[in-house]
Each structure stands twice: as C-alpha cells, then as structure tokens.
Design an enzyme around this catalytic site. Structure first.
Site, PDB file in Angstrom:
ATOM      1  N   SER A   1      -6.354  -0.425  11.127  1.00 36.95           N
ATOM      2  CA  SER A   1      -6.914  -1.386  10.354  1.00 36.95           C
ATOM      3  C   SER A   1      -8.276  -1.661  11.280  1.00 36.95           C
ATOM      4  O   SER A   1      -8.385  -1.561  12.390  1.00 36.95           O
ATOM      5  CB  SER A   1      -5.989  -2.793  10.239  1.00 36.95           C
TER       6      SER A   1
ATOM      7  N   ILE B   1       0.893  -1.261   0.078  1.00 38.26           N
ATOM      8  CA  ILE B   1       0.016   0.110  -0.021  1.00 38.26           C
ATOM      9  C   ILE B   1       0.870   1.124   0.131  1.00 38.26           C
ATOM     10  O   ILE B   1       0.513   2.199  -0.737  1.00 38.26           O
ATOM     11  CB  ILE B   1      -0.882   0.015   1.153  1.00 38.26           C
TER      12      ILE B   1
ATOM     13  N   TYR C   1      -1.290  -8.152  16.750  1.00 38.40           N
ATOM     14  CA  TYR C   1      -1.553  -7.109  15.599  1.00 38.40           C
ATOM     15  C   TYR C   1      -2.714  -6.227  15.805  1.00 38.40           C
ATOM     16  O   TYR C   1      -2.676  -4.943  15.769  1.00 38.40           O
ATOM     17  CB  TYR C   1      -1.730  -7.845  14.258  1.00 38.40           C
TER      18      TYR C   1
ATOM     19  N   LYS D   1      -3.101  -2.265  16.106  1.00 41.42           N
ATOM     20  CA  LYS D   1      -4.060  -1.298  15.124  1.00 41.42           C
ATOM     21  C   LYS D   1      -4.974  -0.429  15.960  1.00 41.42           C
ATOM     22  O   LYS D   1      -5.380   0.717  15.649  1.00 41.42           O
ATOM     23  CB  LYS D   1      -4.526  -2.220  14.152  1.00 41.42           C
TER      24      LYS D   1
END
Ligand SMILES: NC(=O)c1ccc[n+]([C@@H]2O[C@H](COP(=O)([O-])OP(=O)(O)OC[C@H]3O[C@@H](n4cnc5c(N)ncnc54)[C@H](OP(=O)(O)O)[C@@H]3O)[C@@H](O)[C@H]2O)c1
Length: 278
Positions: free
Chosen positions: A141, A18, A168, A172
């Site tokens: 996210s 990205i 994770y 986020k």
C-alpha cells in the site's frame, strides 16, 4: 491452455474485496484458482461464481488464518497434498485497524499482513521454483509512506496507536521490502516478485477503523473493488517476467518512499522474519 496444463494461482483472502475480483479474473484468464482464507462458508459464493464461468476449472478452498503460524503451516501442507504445480502466489489478505497480538506474539496487523505471508511464501517457494516461470504478487500500500521505520520491539507488543494506522503502515512497508528482498534471493530461479498499491478502494478493510476516521477516506475518492484489482492483475498477468522486485501503482512501476528502497532494512527484516518463523 487445456485443463491439464492450466496455470495454478493461490490467493489469500479472496472472499471479499480486491481479492474476490482478482480470483474471478484469474479464473477467467484460465487459471485454476485456489483461495486460502478463514471461512469456507464465506468463500463458497466465490467458488460458485467461478464454477459458473464457461470453461473454467473448479476453484478450491484451503483453510488459512494468517494470524497463526500453525494454520499457515497446515495450509502449506494441504497445498502440497493437492500435488499441483504453483505458478502464481497472490499475497492479498490484509487487515487494517486490527488490535492486539497474534497467537505467536506479533502485533496483530504486522503479524497477519507480514509475518503470516512471509511464512506462507517461504513454505510455497519450492513449488513456485519447480513450476517457474512463476510469480509472487504482494498487495502492499501507499500507506507504507506513513511510517518512519519498523521498531523491532513494537512489532512484538499489542497494537499501541489509537487508529492502528501506524501499525498498518509498518506492515505495508514490510510487504514492500519483503517483495524486493525476495526478488534478490530468487535471482536465477525465474520466479519474479511484484508489490503494489491498489488505490484507495471501497472494501471491508476499513471496518475496524474508528467511525470518525472513515469519512476522511471517503473524501479521498474511493475506487471500486474492480478498479482496485487492476494493478494486482497487471502484476499477475501482464508485467514482464524480467521486471522483478519492483513496486507498482496504477499498473506501472513506481518509486516507493525512501524507506521502501532501503536495502539494509529489507535485509534486516528478512533475517528477523526468518528467525521469527523458525
Ligand atoms: N482497500 C484499500 O483501500 C486498500 C488500499 C491499499 C492496500 N490494500 C490492501 O489490499 C489487500 C486486500 O484488501 P481489501 O481492501 O480487499 O480488504 P477486505 O475486503 O477487508 O479483504 C481482506 C481479506 O483478507 C482476509 N483476512 C483478514 N484477516 C485474515 C487472516 N487472519 N487470515 C486470512 N485471511 C485474512 C479477509 O478475510 P475475512 O473475511 O475472513 O476477514 C478478506 O478476505 C490488503 O492487503 C490491503 O492491505 C487495500
């Protein structure tokens, strides 16, 4: 926009995925792009792609390893030495499924995704404030919904979950809370903050996941990196400057999970993060 007054954008982790698409599109939109990452050799093809764009400004590379506070500090010093203004910081780099501890003793995914970016943003803020109107865009996210909260002791221990997905999700959630709290602390500066979910995107970020977990992602339908960069670019280029502190998906402000709206948790994370990087 002439070369002399071009807007300057610094983006982390733009050699692939990205970030790579974001860097190229920002250059096409007239920015002087600075890519901060771990490897010049792996970033050189993107610097060359930008150089080949008609009328673009040469992109620059700054060494940055977000798992090391020393490296983050050196990167910020190297930026200051360039004597350029800073109009846009894109906190894009990230890991998922990484394991272990950073050199400074943080759970690896939390350390790279949150602590490294927290410190980098702190060190670059004077440049953003001086160049305002300016923006800080943080790639969070939807995975922030998959945690029941940040355990302050766990983030100082090596990765414990089997897939690393819990860690994770924590990182986020931290990205999102950081962006919201930063907006509050920047009131009156004309520096706006944005956090976002890019979609589930076909990039290298999933390489560290166990092989059995990857087909589950594919079942959800993966976006291309070009599609995945759209919301970052919307926040960087098009979202109103007054829309600060919000979380975006599909290029629109979206309500995060309840924990992502918890102002008390955002303040606690900020205060702990400040103490961690002191
Ligand atoms: N892909 C998705 O489905 C998805 C979904 C939600 C959110 N996101 C978020 O989107 C952002 C971009 O991810 P992506 O999918 O484009 O992943 P990617 O293709 O794996 O790119 C990640 C980038 O982060 C860099 N990076 C990793 N560790 C680093 C470190 N210690 N210091 C500096 N840079 C480091 C990588 O550089 P190296 O080449 O050196 O490793 C790479 O440039 C991440 O924040 C991710 O959490 C992605």
């Amino acid at each position: 926009m002439t070369k002399a007054n071009a807007r300057v954008a610094l983006i982390t982790g733009a050699n692939v995925g990205i970030g790579r698409v974001t860097a190229i599109e920002l250059a096409k939109a007239g920015h002087r792009v600075i890519i901060a990452g771990r490897s010049l050799a792996r970033t050189q093809p993107i610097l060359d792609d930008i150089q080949a764009l008609p009328g673009s400004l040469p992109a620059l590379f700054l060494p940055l390893d977000l798992s090391s506070m020393n490296s983050v500090r050196t990167c910020a010093e190297a930026f200051a030495a360039l004597q350029l203004p800073l109009h846009l910081l894109v906190n894009n780099a990230g890991v998922a499924g990484a394991r272990g501890l950073t050199v400074d003793g943080f759970e690896m995914t939390f350390g790279v995704n949150h602590v490294g970016h927290f410190l980098l943003t702190q060190l670059l803020l004077p440049h953003l404030i001086a160049a305002a109107p300016a923006r800080v865009v943080t790639v969070a996210s939807r995975a922030h919904k998959r945690t029941s909260g940040i355990d302050w002791e766990d983030v100082r221990r090596p990765t414990r979950s089997i897939t690393g997905i819990r860690e994770y999700a924590n990182s986020k959630l931290a990205n999102l809370l950081f962006s919201a709290e930063l907006a509050k602390r920047l009131q009156g500066t004309q520096v706006s903050t944005y956090s976002l979910h890019p979609g589930v995107v076909d990039t290298e970020i999933w390489r560290a996941l166990p092989t059995w977990a990857r087909p589950l992602l594919r079942l959800r339908g993966l976006l291309t990196a070009e599609e995945g960069a759209r919301t970052t670019l919307h926040c960087a280029l098009h979202a109103p400057q007054t829309e600060t502190g919000l979380y975006y998906a599909d290029c629109h402000p979206t309500a995060p999970a309840a924990l992502g709206q918890n102002a008390e948790l955002a303040r606690a994370l900020w205060e702990r993060s400040e103490a961690w990087v002191r």
